[in-house]
Design an enzyme around this catalytic site. Structure first.
Site, PDB file in Angstrom:
ATOM      1  N   ARG A  93       0.845  -1.189   0.000  1.00  0.00           N
ATOM      2  CA  ARG A  93       0.000   0.000   0.000  1.00  0.00           C
ATOM      3  C   ARG A  93       0.882   1.242   0.000  1.00  0.00           C
ATOM      4  NH1 ARG A  93      -3.528  -2.765  -1.553  1.00  0.00           N
ATOM      5  NH2 ARG A  93      -5.619  -3.082  -0.678  1.00  0.00           N
TER       6      ARG A  93
ATOM      7  N   GLU B 265      -4.127   7.148  -5.597  1.00  0.00           N
ATOM      8  CA  GLU B 265      -4.475   6.220  -6.675  1.00  0.00           C
ATOM      9  C   GLU B 265      -5.914   6.450  -7.105  1.00  0.00           C
ATOM     10  OE1 GLU B 265      -3.781   2.167  -5.694  1.00  0.00           O
ATOM     11  OE2 GLU B 265      -1.696   2.483  -5.105  1.00  0.00           O
TER      12      GLU B 265
ATOM     13  N   HIS C 293      -0.720  -0.299  -9.757  1.00  0.00           N
ATOM     14  CA  HIS C 293      -1.454  -1.173  -8.830  1.00  0.00           C
ATOM     15  C   HIS C 293      -2.069  -2.370  -9.570  1.00  0.00           C
ATOM     16  CE1 HIS C 293      -3.730  -1.308  -4.750  1.00  0.00           C
ATOM     17  NE2 HIS C 293      -3.526  -2.529  -5.221  1.00  0.00           N
TER      18      HIS C 293
HETATM   19  C1  DGY Z   1      -5.649  -6.255  -2.665  1.00  0.00           C
HETATM   20  O1  DGY Z   1      -6.264  -7.307  -2.823  1.00  0.00           O
HETATM   21  O2  DGY Z   1      -5.590  -5.686  -1.569  1.00  0.00           O
HETATM   22  C2  DGY Z   1      -4.986  -5.671  -3.851  1.00  0.00           C
HETATM   23  O3  DGY Z   1      -4.288  -4.524  -3.543  1.00  0.00           O
HETATM   24  C3  DGY Z   1      -5.973  -5.431  -4.965  1.00  0.00           C
HETATM   25  O4  DGY Z   1      -7.078  -4.766  -4.507  1.00  0.00           O
END
Ligand code: DGY
Length: 321
Positions: free
Chosen positions: A240, A269, A287
């Site tokens: 993240r 994002e 991402h």
């Molecule tokens: C997650 O599953 O947390 C990924 O970042 C995709 O959303």
């Protein structure tokens, strides 16, 4: 319990997942796949029993407070749940689930891509060839860092961290990690445990982030902690964006204190960070850690499994609250 529960699906899931969802639920799909504003999200949730959102839908305390009583489960299509206020959901008796395990391989692949793209100057080289600027070659040209035999630091040795460590071992890397709890031998597989973040950082030639974004981990990579890394280390983030103080990262990359970074996630994002994008020594992706055909199906099916269990009065295997 409704015979066919009404299910809101706010994003365009894979065809196989939508087909199964429509077989078993009365699906309301956000056909044009735009990201709902908070008001649109609340409005769309009226009259449904369940919602199957992605990490792009924010269920903060205000949104959860405005949800109808009828909505009883948020079955996320993501392993990360930092977009959901779990305490607020628990307070309203709303069940929340996620989709662990099924995206670990895909995300580990992207972490390794980010590591290699950063270490071997992937973005810089790609742009040079693509833009017709490759007019020179010399042994001194585009020299990068070799990862073979280097120390691979994993911050957060959960499922994705463990698979990524396994892939790094394939490059002859020595795995080090920090986790809230030490793993048993059969999962640790010889990796060196550090009981502090600081201890891990000091030995990480490549540092790969795999912890969730929580109030405790937000900004965990900052000017102070970057200074602990070995000179010319490489940072990889597929977890993240909130984990990283991006201004501090930009400063460390611009000064050469860090050799490079490979990033799939950002504080903002979609969009990313223009300051990072202006640097040559970053390898950037939008991402897409879990974005494979196989994994998209698996995530959707796992979310539907959780819904099926809930509506059959069983505890969903991935129930968080
Ligand atoms: C997650 O599953 O947390 C990924 O970042 C995709 O959303």
């Amino acid at each position: 319990m409704p015979a066919r529960p009404a299910l809101l699906i706010p994003r365009k899931l894979s065809p196989a997942v939508l087909e199964r969802a429509r077989r078993d639920y009365d699906v309301i799909l956000n056909e044009d796949d735009h990201v709902f504003s908070p008001d649109e999200l609340v409005a769309a949730c009226q009259g449904v029993d369940a919602v199957l959102p992605c990490h792009s839908e924010r269920f903060d305390a205000a949104t959860i407070a405005a949800l109808p009583d009828r909505l009883r489960i948020i079955a996320n299509h993501s392993v990360g749940v930092d977009h959901v206020d779990l305490a607020a959901a628990a307070a309203r008796g709303i069940t929340v689930t996620n989709t662990p395990d099924v995206l670990s391989d895909a995300t580990a692949e992207i972490a390794i891509l980010c590591m290699l793209g950063a270490a071997r100057r992937g973005s810089e080289g790609d742009r040079m060839v693509r833009e017709g600027r490759w007019n020179f070659w010399s042994p001194a040209f585009m020299v990068g860092r070799q990862v073979t035999g280097r120390r691979f630091g994993v911050l957060g040795m959960g499922r994705v961290g463990q698979v990524t460590a396994e892939r790094a071992r394939g490059f002859g890397m020595e795995v080090h990690y920090h986790n809230r709890t030490r793993l048993p031998d059969h999962l640790e597989k010889g990796a060196v445990f550090h009981d502090t973040v600081e201890g891990l950082l000091q030995v990480s030639d490549v540092l790969s982030l795999h912890c969730p974004a929580t109030p405790q981990t937000t900004g965990i990579i900052n000017a102070r902690t970057i200074a602990l890394l070995p000179e010319r280390a490489i940072l990889v983030n597929t977890a993240r964006g909130a984990l990283v103080d991006e201004a501090a990262l930009i400063a460390a990359l611009a000064s050469g204190r860090l050799f490079a970074a490979g990033l799939d996630v950002f504080r903002d994002e979609p969009g990313g960070n223009a300051g990072l994008a202006a640097l040559d020594n970053v390898f950037l992706l939008p991402h897409i850690g879990s974005a494979t055909f196989e994994t998209r199906d698996a995530m959707g099916f796992r979310a539907l499994d959780n819904l099926d269990a809930f509506f059959a009065d069983r505890t969903p295997v991935d129930r968080l609250v």
